[in-house]
Design an enzyme around this catalytic site. Structure first.
Site, PDB file in Angstrom:
ATOM      1  N   GLY A  72     116.479  24.642 -21.674  1.00 19.90           N
ATOM      2  CA  GLY A  72     116.213  24.019 -22.955  1.00 19.90           C
ATOM      3  C   GLY A  72     115.003  23.112 -22.964  1.00 19.90           C
ATOM      4  N   GLN A  73     114.388  22.933 -21.787  1.00 18.57           N
ATOM      5  CA  GLN A  73     113.264  22.015 -21.717  1.00 18.57           C
ATOM      6  C   GLN A  73     112.103  22.507 -22.570  1.00 18.57           C
ATOM      7  OE1 GLN A  73     112.247  20.940 -17.688  1.00 18.57           O
ATOM      8  NE2 GLN A  73     114.409  21.102 -17.097  1.00 18.57           N
ATOM      9  N   GLY A  74     111.432  21.527 -23.164  1.00 15.50           N
ATOM     10  CA  GLY A  74     110.399  21.827 -24.144  1.00 15.50           C
ATOM     11  C   GLY A  74     109.450  22.930 -23.722  1.00 15.50           C
ATOM     12  N   TYR A  76     109.745  25.367 -21.757  1.00 19.14           N
ATOM     13  CA  TYR A  76     110.245  26.720 -21.525  1.00 19.14           C
ATOM     14  C   TYR A  76     110.791  27.368 -22.798  1.00 19.14           C
ATOM     15  CZ  TYR A  76     110.063  24.961 -16.789  1.00 19.14           C
ATOM     16  OH  TYR A  76     109.645  24.405 -15.625  1.00 19.14           O
TER      17      TYR A  76
END
Lengths: 181, 846
Positions: A72-74, A76
């Site tokens: 969920g990291q920005g 990716y």
């Protein structure tokens, strides 16, 4: 291909298979939810931030699910779209205690729903309003409003409040998903 | 179904082995979309991945978009649990890690596999993971790698260690933090893990000399288990000793010495090698190493260091173990002096039959080295080698002998005759096709240079009768080469070759036909280098017109006798003997950018023209280079004045008539006695009448006075000039000599329509011989069929001349001389497709 595959499809185990794409902002609890849904003995003790994606499998009554649990990291998030095409169901996880980023979550959800691979598909969308146990968590009704879920016209959707740590609410969601697929 | 399968099998067989021969990138990329299917067909996916890997390894270039798309499709295969497929996926990840974008997408999947229960996945996952990480990601997975380094499973630990070693190149600071884990791994029970851990530990500490010394002395005491680690340790230790002259490193030396008694041979060898290699080694230190059983190998790798222990070796020669004795002898041969050779050779001969082929090959190699070292001994060696050739032996062994003989022949011209003789005898009874072919090729190449080439024909032709088709084909080529280079044999060789034109094998027949045709026509007498250059030039054009062989400079039939030309010294010295002078000049010209567009060089004048007196201040010689539409004058200038430095020197040409100066290439400086070259390029007018003439030349330059002793020049210079003699351009300059073997046939080919005829009275010449010479020189053409030799006491003579005009057209001329009343008359008939050279011929004489 063709005929032979269809034959083998008939004779394969009776459980239907279903590909699920699990997305949501970072630290919303996607991996923890998926980990919870797995059989007891294969569950992991510690969950670390996912980098990229990870494939997990679990089963409900008569369905076996293959989940692509995305990071969920920005940085990716733009990689999600590589997995849209095969998705037969969507799980979107919200951190219901993170009011601040609800807009970001809505933005991500909207851009996914607008994506050409998703837009015209009639696939079920399950939203988990996770972390309901935290005291400043907002209700699933408020989440529905903030996320504008009511505007989704061509997809069956369902929201349920959940607590991935205890497993509360997860099975309700999966039941719904099983009924829809 | 079965029928279809059978047919497929048959087809596969016909394709001959490589099932991937016909695959295409586009197809494979298309096929890779199957990875997205919901049901994964494991076997099929494995196959596609294999194809993909094959393509990448064959150098096929995947565009980033393609690669990324395929990569992401492949990531979906992680949902399959199949072991084989998963490992293929790892391989593909590693191969594509640099091709696709966002490869970090698989990070979590790999870290999961790395910690999974399936041991088969773990090591490969570690390796793949390290390939896809970069510095920023590394911290995220650091924890897992540290765990993996100390993992109980050896393959995982090794994989983690080796991968860390690779990572340390880019991310040294991070890898450095793992030193404790690595240290722990060095005490592993597993040989490989220990070795890898030591390697990494050294890498981490290598910038810190003290730490390394500590590391070595510590590890030397705790005896390492792994022989690999020992070897590495020995290398590190010897490097320290080498780097560190003063400390003497006696404890380290003791360590090396103790390794000589290690139970693993590998370690013993490594230690001995290290000791022998040490620069500061004393002969007393050497003796323990020398006494090791590995001395021979050591000696072979380092012949010079063991000259001191030749005495020990002499004892070993009589060793009962023949292999050791052989190695001892060969070592002695390599290090020994000229005088001892014959004795040693005798000793070898005595037990040659008792040793295996491999050692015989070692002996042959030693002899080869000897022959090159002492060329005078070639007779002894050659006899010895030929005796060995006749012995029993395998292919490798025979090949080594033949190679040796060939290299001796090439190096030593005296040995050529006897060497070729031995080889001829050998191929009479040779079971190895490739060796026979090699020898035949050599006979074709070297045969014509010997005193009596005819004797090789019998040997070669016997092969044509008796051998298999590859040997027959090689024999034909060899024969043809003999025929082409030795005119006296040509006729009989053509007869022999015509017999081969009915051979049962296609290749043999083709070659025979080709060679006969070539020999009969003698049509391809172009210079090889010229042909290559012309073809290169042709390929650069848009290739609308077919390649014209006539544009290729003709092989110069006259430059055989290399006139010593002082002006091109620098180039000529470095040149190989095979390139003719013209090719050298052309090379030189081609390097000058202004002249690159002039096309191929047609001809350069043979001898430089002196345009100054030889004892003057400046000595200048001129060479004319003729191109299609240009002439380049090359002026080689030498400044003979010690107290002058010439700068920016060039020759100003005042052309006659229609010539136009196009460009000049000045020479920047002309120091005392250092030759320099300047070029002037003029364009040649179209009109034949104006193509010749004389050029008035002036050498212009800036003079700077300079100190005779120091050679330092003044700041200020002044312009000056020096008048040179005129340079003439003759009609002959546009003509290249070419030998026509059958003049009459060529003459008839150019019918009388393209002919011009005129009669001349040669008043100034008194004998026919002089006239022949004069006309030949004036026309610049090649006398054919020995018509330049005039019989004595004859009053008439016919001279046949052949040449190629600058346009590439053949020009033939027939000059009939008649002597009457002390006066010579000449009837000159010229034939050519092109009008210009016809007129030019007459102009030249007129």
């Amino acid at each position: 291909m063709g005929l032979f595959d269809r034959f083998s499809g008939w004779f394969r185990s009776k459980k239907k298979e279903c590909n699920i794409l699990c997305i949501g902002l970072d630290n919303s609890g996607k991996s923890t939810i998926i980990n919870r849904l797995k059989p007891e003995k294969t569950q992991q003790l510690d969950i670390v931030p996912t980098i990229g994606f990870s494939v997990e499998k679990f089963a409900s009554r008569n369905l076996s699910f293959t989940v692509f649990d995305m990071s969920g990291q920005g940085r990716y998030r733009n990689l999600w779209e590589h997995y849209y095409k095969e998705a037969q169901a969507l799980i979107f996880v919200l951190d219901s205690s993170d009011k601040l980023r609800m807009v970001v979550a809505k933005d991500e959800l909207d851009s996914m729903l607008k994506h050409p691979e998703i837009r015209h598909k009639q696939i079920p969308l399950l939203v988990f309003a996770n972390k309901m146990d935290l005291k400043d968590a907002i209700s699933s009704v408020t989440c529905t409003e903030l996320m504008g879920l009511k505007e989704i016209a061509n997809k069956p959707w369902h929201i349920c409040a959940s607590n991935a740590l205890t497993g509360e609410g997860l099975h309700e969601g999966v039941e719904w998903l099983t009924g829809k697929s | 179904m079965a029928f279809v399968m059978m047919r497929r099998d048959k087809k596969d067989e016909e394709d001959g082995g490589n099932p991937f021969k016909n695959i295409e990138k586009a197809t494979v990329v298309q096929e890779a979309r199957t990875f997205n299917d919901q049901h994964i067909n494991t076997r099929k996916c494995c196959m596609i991945l294999t194809k993909l890997l094959y393509l990448i390894n064959q150098g096929e270039i995947l565009a980033t978009v393609e690669a990324t798309e395929t990569f992401f499709a492949m990531t979906k295969l992680f949902q399959s649990k199949d072991v084989t497929l998963r490992r293929m996926v790892y391989l593909t990840i590693k191969e594509m890690s640099k091709l696709a974008e966002d490869v970090i997408i698989v990070t979590s999947s790999l870290t999961k596999d790395m910690n999974s229960k399936e041991d088969l996945f773990r090591a490969s996952a570690v390796r793949a993971l390290c390939m896809i990480t970069d510095g920023s990601m590394l911290q995220g997975i650091e924890r897992y790698l540290k765990q993996a380094i100390v993992d109980r499973d050896r393959s995982v630990a090794s994989a983690a260690l080796v991968s860390s070693l690779h990572l340390s190149r880019e991310n040294f600071e991070i890898v450095k933090r793992w030193v404790n884990e690595v240290q722990q791994a060095t005490s592993s029970d597993d040989h490989m893990v220990q070795y890898h851990a030591l390697g990494l530990l050294y890498q981490i500490k290598k910038n810190d000399k003290l730490a390394i010394t500590k590391l070595v002395s510590k590890q030397a005491r705790h005896s390492l288990r792994s022989p690999f680690a020992h070897c590495l340790m020995i290398r590190i230790a010897s490097k320290i000793i080498e780097d560190d002259e003063d400390s003497k490193g006696s404890s380290l030396y003791d360590y090396l010495e103790s390794c000589l008694r290690h139970k693993s041979e590998m370690v013993v060898y490594e230690a001995a090698r290290a000791i022998v290699n040490l620069k500061s080694v004393q002969s007393k230190d050497l003796s323990p190493a020398v006494s090791g059983i590995v001395i021979e190998q050591v000696a072979i790798t380092h012949p010079l260091s063991v000259t001191t222990c030749n005495l020990d070796l002499e004892n070993l020669v009589t060793d009962s173990n023949r292999n050791i004795a052989t190695l001892a002898i060969t070592t002695l041969l390599k290090t020994g002096s000229e005088a001892s050779i014959e004795r040693l050779m005798k000793q070898i001969t005595s037990f040659m039959s008792e040793i295996s082929d491999e050692f015989k090959t070692v002996v042959v190699d030693a002899i080869k080295a000897l022959c090159l070292k002492f060329p005078r001994k070639h007779l002894t060696m050659m006899n010895f080698l030929s005796a060995m050739l006749r012995d029993e032996g395998g292919y490798q062994y025979k090949k080594a002998i033949v190679n040796t003989i060939i290299s001796i022949i090439e190096e030593n011209k005296d040995a050529a005759e006897s060497g070729l003789g031995h080889l001829c005898e050998f191929i009479e009874d040779c079971e190895h096709t490739s060796i026979a072919v090699r020898v035949l090729h050599l006979l074709g190449k070297e045969g014509p240079k010997t005193l009596s080439p005819s004797k090789y024909i019998r040997y070669i032709y016997n092969r044509v009768i008796l051998e298999n088709s590859p040997v027959r084909a090689a024999s034909i080529c060899a024969l043809a080469k003999l025929g082409a280079q030795v005119p006296s044999l040509k006729e009989s060789i053509v007869t022999l070759l015509s017999r081969c034109m009915t051979d049962s094998d296609d290749e043999v027949r083709d070659r025979a036909t080709f060679c006969v045709k070539i020999l009969q026509e003698n049509s391809l007498n172009v210079s090889v280098f010229g042909l290559e250059r012309a073809l290169m030039h042709y390929v650069k054009t848009d290739m609308v017109e077919p390649f014209n062989l006539k544009s290729v400079p003709v092989a110069n039939t006259r430059t055989e006798s290399k006139a010593d030309v002082p002006n091109v010294t620098t180039i000529q010295k470095s040149a190989t003997a095979t390139a003719s002078k013209q090719d050298l000049l052309a090379e030189q010209l081609a390097r000058i950018p202004q002249f690159a567009s002039l096309g191929p060089l047609f001809k350069s004048s043979d001898k430089p023209i002196e345009v100054t007196e030889s004892e003057t201040e400046y000595v200048v010689r001129c060479v004319k280079h003729i191109f299609q539409k240009h002439i380049v004058f090359q002026f080689d200038c030498t400044n003979t004045l010690e107290d002058q430095l010439l700068e920016n020197a060039y020759v100003e040409i005042e052309p006659s008539d229609e010539f136009e100066v196009e460009s000049t290439v000045p020479v920047a400086t002309l120091a005392f006695n250092v030759p320099g070259t300047t070029y002037t390029c003029v364009s040649v007018p179209e009109d034949m009448d104006l193509m010749t003439g004389s050029f008035v030349n002036t050498l212009k330059f800036v003079v700077k006075d300079c100190d005779v002793n120091t050679g330092e020049a003044d700041e200020e210079g002044y312009e000056d000039e020096y008048v040179l003699e005129d340079v003439e351009v003759y009609p002959a300059d546009y003509m290249q000599r070419v030998l026509k073997s059958n003049f009459a046939a060529s003459w008839e080919e150019l019918d009388s329509e393209h002919q011009s005829e005129e009669t001349y009275v040669l008043s100034s010449i008194s004998t026919i011989e002089d006239a022949v010479k004069e006309v030949t020189d004036l026309l610049g053409m090649q006398p054919c069929e020995r018509s330049d030799k005039v019989a004595r006491d004859k009053n008439s003579h016919t001279l046949l001349l052949a040449g190629v005009y600058v346009s590439g057209d053949d020009v033939l001329a027939r000059a009939r001389f008649a002597m009457a009343q002390g006066q010579i008359t000449m009837l000159l008939t010229a034939r050519s497709q092109n009008e210009t050279p016809l007129a030019l011929v007459h102009k030249a004489v007129g």
